[in-house]
Design an enzyme around this catalytic site. Structure first.
Site, PDB file in Angstrom:
ATOM      1  N   CYS A  19     -59.864  -1.058 138.136  1.00 33.29           N
ATOM      2  CA  CYS A  19     -61.779  -1.719 137.555  1.00 33.29           C
ATOM      3  C   CYS A  19     -62.430  -1.506 139.347  1.00 33.29           C
ATOM      4  O   CYS A  19     -61.872  -1.232 140.302  1.00 33.29           O
ATOM      5  CB  CYS A  19     -62.144  -3.191 137.356  1.00 33.29           C
ATOM      6  SG  CYS A  19     -63.184  -2.918 136.488  1.00 33.29           S
ATOM      7  N   ASP A 136     -59.894 -13.774 132.693  1.00 28.20           N
ATOM      8  CA  ASP A 136     -60.177 -14.107 134.501  1.00 28.20           C
ATOM      9  C   ASP A 136     -59.349 -15.718 134.348  1.00 28.20           C
ATOM     10  O   ASP A 136     -60.055 -16.394 133.963  1.00 28.20           O
ATOM     11  CB  ASP A 136     -61.766 -13.666 134.171  1.00 28.20           C
ATOM     12  CG  ASP A 136     -62.226 -13.121 135.806  1.00 28.20           C
ATOM     13  OD1 ASP A 136     -60.445 -12.750 136.614  1.00 28.20           O
ATOM     14  OD2 ASP A 136     -62.389 -12.164 136.139  1.00 28.20           O
TER      15      ASP A 136
END
Length: 212
Positions: A19, A136
């Site tokens: 990412c 996360d």
């Protein structure tokens, strides 16, 4: 038709997303190293790019690699507009969006990814109609490793990605400890904040696959 084929993989294959990519070199390195998805950040961040840049970079990506736009608490109309202009295949949401927000986006052709910070509740993939769940760190975006093996992160067998503080040095152990469907990394493959390191991208993907 949602892009289910772009996110399918066999039960013994780890899905890897790199990412925060910003350059042609970033994208080419990730694709050549075997990434299954690449992410473009559209919210406030040193990794932020605009829709035109994301569209240009997306054209370098083969069809079997999923392109993901990352958003954090953005107005729904802005998300739709940026996703359409950039031509991405998936939308990843970090924020307090409700089920109606996801339902609206589900009318499009995007794969939907919901990011949930590690906390007291164990999230379930699909609770908001999303196709994939990203678990996360307790402080999302911090890049700090956390105790991912302390308790179950989500239900077994679900399509979920482990994220937060992963690096080439720890991802093999993280995968072995949690058995995720996939992993996601950004700061762990950077030479400095917002600048990717090609060597670290390659090392991360190799180490991640070794943990399965």
């Amino acid at each position: 038709m949602r892009q289910a084929g772009a996110v399918s993989n066999s039960s013994d294959s780890l899905f890897i997303k790199i990412c925060g990519l910003k350059t042609e070199q970033d994208v080419d390195t990730a694709v050549e190293a075997g990434a299954d998805a690449i992410g473009f950040v559209f919210s406030a961040s040193p990794r932020r790019i605009d829709a035109a840049t994301a569209a240009r970079l997306s054209r370098r990506v083969p069809e079997h690699v999923l392109t993901v736009g990352v958003f954090r608490q953005e107005p729904l109309d802005d998300v739709r507009s940026l996703a359409t202009e950039s031509g991405i295949g998936a939308i990843q949401l970090h924020g307090p969006e409700d089920r109606a927000y996801y339902d609206d986006l589900a009318t499009g052709d995007w794969t939907l990814i919901r990011a949930a910070a590690f906390g007291d509740a164990v999230p379930r993939c699909g609770e908001f109609g999303e196709d994939m769940l990203l678990v996360d760190a307790p402080v999302p975006g911090s890049g700090i490793a956390w105790d991912w093996a302390s308790r179950p992160l989500t239900a077994a067998g679900e399509k979920w990605l482990l994220a937060g503080g992963l690096t080439p040095e720890n991802v093999r152990d993280a995968v072995a400890a949690t058995d995720p469907w996939g992993v996601d990394v950004s700061s762990g493959v950077e030479q400095r904040r917002g600048v990717k390191d090609p060597g670290l991208i390659r090392e991360f993907i190799k180490a991640a696959r070794a943990g399965r």
